[in-house]
Design a protein around this motif. Structure first.
Motif, PDB file in Angstrom:
ATOM      1  N   ASP A   1       0.829  -1.208   0.000  1.00  0.00           N
ATOM      2  CA  ASP A   1       0.000   0.000   0.000  1.00  0.00           C
ATOM      3  C   ASP A   1       0.864   1.259   0.000  1.00  0.00           C
TER       4      ASP A   1
ATOM      5  N   ASP B   1       1.009   4.129  -2.945  1.00  0.00           N
ATOM      6  CA  ASP B   1       0.791   5.545  -2.632  1.00  0.00           C
ATOM      7  C   ASP B   1       1.964   6.394  -3.109  1.00  0.00           C
ATOM      8  N   ASP B   2       3.180   5.948  -2.828  1.00  0.00           N
ATOM      9  CA  ASP B   2       4.363   6.715  -3.225  1.00  0.00           C
ATOM     10  C   ASP B   2       4.498   6.810  -4.739  1.00  0.00           C
TER      11      ASP B   2
ATOM     12  N   ARG C   1      -4.875   0.228  -9.725  1.00  0.00           N
ATOM     13  CA  ARG C   1      -4.846  -0.618  -8.525  1.00  0.00           C
ATOM     14  C   ARG C   1      -5.825  -1.779  -8.644  1.00  0.00           C
TER      15      ARG C   1
END
Length: 328
Positions: free
Chosen positions: A65, A69-70, A78
């Motif tokens: 996760d 996100d990064d 996703r």
């Protein structure tokens, strides 16, 4: 059969249709494992315990996760990603987010193991034999298999880059293009040199030489493209931040350490599979970028862009704590 082949070779249009069909089969051969048969491919490399798939640990799920996100992966991409626990000690990827079947990324079961005790209880074997984790080679292997969270996140980001690229289409296109180019070259030489009226032995020799040339070009182009991908995936992961960059240095340092241990544990098979530095050995070609080269490239990037930065977060790697340089 000989008459049938002679009829095909004498009819140019039929030959073109056959080559086109073969090119389509080559392209489909690349696409099927990453598309229609992706689930079967995934099950083949899935790690199992007592007949059941091994699930990702909560910690690895948090790492996944965090990387998503990064990397600013949107919700649509996703939804096309599936992460699972893969057999062995190397990350795995198949498919692509640009395909209707999505993509699968396998994280090695060793990512969730910490220390010889857990490695021993997991049933980890080398060459079908149990490892003496207290021996010199066992200690070296155990250390090479244990990665910090920063190194694990780098590996996840690297595999993520691969499935978000269009490499499945590229591989299929290169294979089909190599076949078409080989056919056009052979056909052109056949017409210009008048081989249609020459003895069969000369024609066979011509077609054999052209085929070997086509295979050589295909192998060379494929390896060059793969080297470029290896470099790009490493840099894409490293650009996510200092933690990822130094995590990549640790990842390749540990991978080389693991391979050196396997070289000793596997005996003659190990010496034929790995060099003294830990690079993978192959015959004639170099399908992947050498691990030592990838390590030194990342180290140079870190020293240039993150020379004194301390990577933030759990399991981070600082410039001072980074692994020492490995010989190329």
């Amino acid at each position: 059969m000989a008459k049938f082949l002679k009829w095909i070779s004498s009819n140019r249009r039929i030959s073109q249709y056959c080559v086109g069909l073969a090119g389509g089969c080559i392209f489909g051969g690349y696409l099927l494992p990453h598309g229609l048969f992706l689930d079967k491919y995934k099950r083949f490399v899935q790690a199992y315990r007592e007949g059941l798939p091994v699930k990702l640990t909560p910690e690895l799920t948090r790492h996944v996760d965090a990387v998503l996100d990064d990397a600013a992966v949107d919700a649509d991409e996703r939804s096309r990603l599936r992460f699972f626990t893969a057999f062995g000690a190397d990350p795995f990827h198949a498919g692509g987010t640009g395909l209707r079947w999505g993509a699968a990324i396998g994280l090695p079961q060793t990512f969730a193991l910490d220390g010889p005790a857990e490695l021993n209880s997991s049933g980890f074997t080398v060459g079908g034999k149990k490892v003496d984790w207290e021996s010199r080679e066992g200690v070296l292997l155990s250390d090479g298999l244990r990665l910090s969270p920063a190194a694990q996140r780098f590996a996840i980001a690297r595999e993520l880059w691969h499935v978000c690229s269009s490499q499945v289409w590229q591989d299929g296109g290169v294979g089909a293009a190599a076949l078409f180019a080989t056919y056009l070259l052979g056909s052109s030489l056949n017409q210009r040199l008048g081989f249609a009226q020459r003895p069969r032995g000369l024609r066979v020799m011509l077609y054999s030489l052209v085929s070997l040339f086509g295979v050589a070009v295909w192998v060379t182009v494929t390896d060059v493209i793969q080297h470029h991908r290896d470099s790009e995936s490493d840099m894409a992961a490293a650009r996510l931040g200092a933690a990822y960059a130094w995590g990549g240095v640790e990842f390749y340092e540990k991978t080389l350490e693991r391979n050196r241990a396997l070289r000793r544990l596997l005996g003659d098979d190990g010496e034929s599979s790995y060099s003294a530095f830990g690079n993978e050995r192959t015959l004639l070609r170099q399908p992947r970028m050498p691990l030592t080269e990838r390590l030194e490239t990342l180290r140079a990037y870190c020293e240039k862009h993150h020379p004194v930065e301390r990577a933030a977060g759990e399991g981070s790697v600082s410039a001072q704590d980074a692994p020492p340089a490995a010989a190329a």
